[in-house]
Scaffold this motif. Structure first.
Motif, PDB file in Angstrom:
ATOM      1  N   LEU A  76       0.824  -1.211   0.000  1.00  0.00           N
ATOM      2  CA  LEU A  76       0.000   0.000   0.000  1.00  0.00           C
ATOM      3  C   LEU A  76       0.861   1.264   0.000  1.00  0.00           C
ATOM      4  O   LEU A  76       0.570   2.230  -0.714  1.00  0.00           O
ATOM      5  N   LYS A  77       1.919   1.232   0.787  1.00  0.00           N
ATOM      6  CA  LYS A  77       2.771   2.424   0.915  1.00  0.00           C
ATOM      7  C   LYS A  77       3.642   2.647  -0.323  1.00  0.00           C
ATOM      8  O   LYS A  77       3.676   3.748  -0.883  1.00  0.00           O
ATOM      9  N   THR A  78       4.346   1.611  -0.732  1.00  0.00           N
ATOM     10  CA  THR A  78       5.346   1.790  -1.795  1.00  0.00           C
ATOM     11  C   THR A  78       4.739   1.807  -3.197  1.00  0.00           C
ATOM     12  O   THR A  78       5.227   2.504  -4.078  1.00  0.00           O
ATOM     13  N   GLU A  79       3.688   1.052  -3.414  1.00  0.00           N
ATOM     14  CA  GLU A  79       3.100   0.962  -4.753  1.00  0.00           C
ATOM     15  C   GLU A  79       1.964   1.955  -4.962  1.00  0.00           C
ATOM     16  O   GLU A  79       1.743   2.424  -6.077  1.00  0.00           O
ATOM     17  N   PHE A  80       1.230   2.271  -3.894  1.00  0.00           N
ATOM     18  CA  PHE A  80       0.020   3.076  -4.061  1.00  0.00           C
ATOM     19  C   PHE A  80       0.011   4.351  -3.230  1.00  0.00           C
ATOM     20  O   PHE A  80      -0.983   5.078  -3.200  1.00  0.00           O
ATOM     21  N   GLY A  81       1.135   4.642  -2.536  1.00  0.00           N
ATOM     22  CA  GLY A  81       1.292   5.927  -1.860  1.00  0.00           C
ATOM     23  C   GLY A  81       0.471   6.111  -0.607  1.00  0.00           C
ATOM     24  O   GLY A  81       0.317   7.238  -0.119  1.00  0.00           O
TER      25      GLY A  81
END
Length: 314
Positions: A76-81
């Protein structure tokens, strides 16, 4: 729209959980590898290949479920901000409380894995297999008053308490096996149905005190930081941010009641939560949220498609 992130507990594990995320995203694979390294064990292989009874062992299921939740959070953090601070609260069911704290930056991934491995081992050591039991009291007549009356009847022959106040119509009792059997009889007299749970120990009851003592020793030396967003704790059903209070509650949680129904009520009431997202494996907490907080939206984030759709909806 105020968001709460929910993290599942034992019983939500399944073979191949987290594998599709790991196959699709290197960052998810990295999380699983970090957990393997922390434990000195190829837990990710057990998650992928089984056998299922090995994954279901408490000492494996607990860190494995946390690993899947953290793999999803990393994606969620690295791919979708997505950042955890976009949520108003985090909460986890039993072991999921460690996942929630890890997601909120309170406990490192390595520490969470090691603490959960120890927690599972300690819980199993606390009571010999077959001595204790747990049962789920279900049905429209099942409420806390009924469950407390059933547990009181069981207490006449041994230890028996309400372990998980999950949601109306779903309450779990735990204790000595004969006491749980007596409680089941009483619950049926009062109009509830009962299902024996296939667990290896009677969790969240006073019989777990030896495990609580082990966790107190382990947590005493663990680094716990203030979470980036408040944790709605199992033991208090209220938000917590003080690291020392959280440390104490993690110990109390081993023998204490999981006050999930009250936690949902607090979040949707005073906490103003209108949306729940269950991060990791399964949809157990999503189902509870839909029943216990029907005016709030609840989604399960299990797959890459789930994660992408969720991120786009914010």
């Amino acid at each position: 729209m105020s968001l709460a992130l929910l993290f599942p507990g034992q019983g939500s594990q399944s073979l191949k959980m987290g594998c599709l995320l790991g196959d699709a995203f290197p960052v998810a694979r990295d999380v699983l590898a970090e957990v393997d390294e922390a434990l000195g064990q190829n837990l990710s292989q057990i998650m992928r290949e089984g056998p299922e009874d090995l994954l279901t062992l408490t000492e494996n299921a607990q860190p494995a479920l946390m690993a899947v939740s953290m793999a999803a959070m990393r994606v969620l953090k690295t791919e979708f901000g997505f950042d955890v601070t976009q949520a108003a609260y985090v909460a986890g069911h039993s072991l999921g409380e460690y996942s929630a704290l890890c997601a909120a930056g309170s406990i490192t991934l390595t520490d969470a894995a090691r603490l959960l491995k120890l927690r599972g081992q300690a819980m199993q050591r606390a009571v010999p297999v077959g001595v204790g039991g747990m049962a789920s009291l279900i049905g429209p007549k099942t409420d806390l008053v009924l469950a407390e009356a059933a547990a009181a009847a069981g207490s006449e022959v041994g230890t028996c308490v309400v372990a998980n106040d999950n949601v109306g119509g779903n309450i779990v009792i735990s204790g000595d096996k004969p006491a749980v059997e007596r409680a089941i009889e009483k619950a049926k007299e009062l109009g509830a149905r009962a299902i024996h749970l296939n667990v290896s120990a009677p969790f969240h009851c006073p019989l777990m005190q030896p495990a609580a003592d082990e966790m107190a020793n382990a947590l005493a030396s663990a680094t716990i930081l203030a979470p980036a967003v408040p944790l709605v704790a199992n033991v208090t059903a209220s938000p917590q941010t003080d690291p020392e209070v959280i440390r104490r509650l993690l110990v109390e949680q081993v023998t204490g009641r999981v006050r999930w129904r009250e936690s949902l009520n607090w979040m949707t009431g005073e906490g103003g939560v209108t949306r729940f997202a269950e991060v990791g494996s399964g949809k157990v907490l999503t189902g509870m949220a839909k029943r216990g907080a029907p005016d709030a939206e609840a989604v399960a984030l299990n797959t890459a498609e789930d994660l992408e759709a969720f991120a786009k909806s914010l």
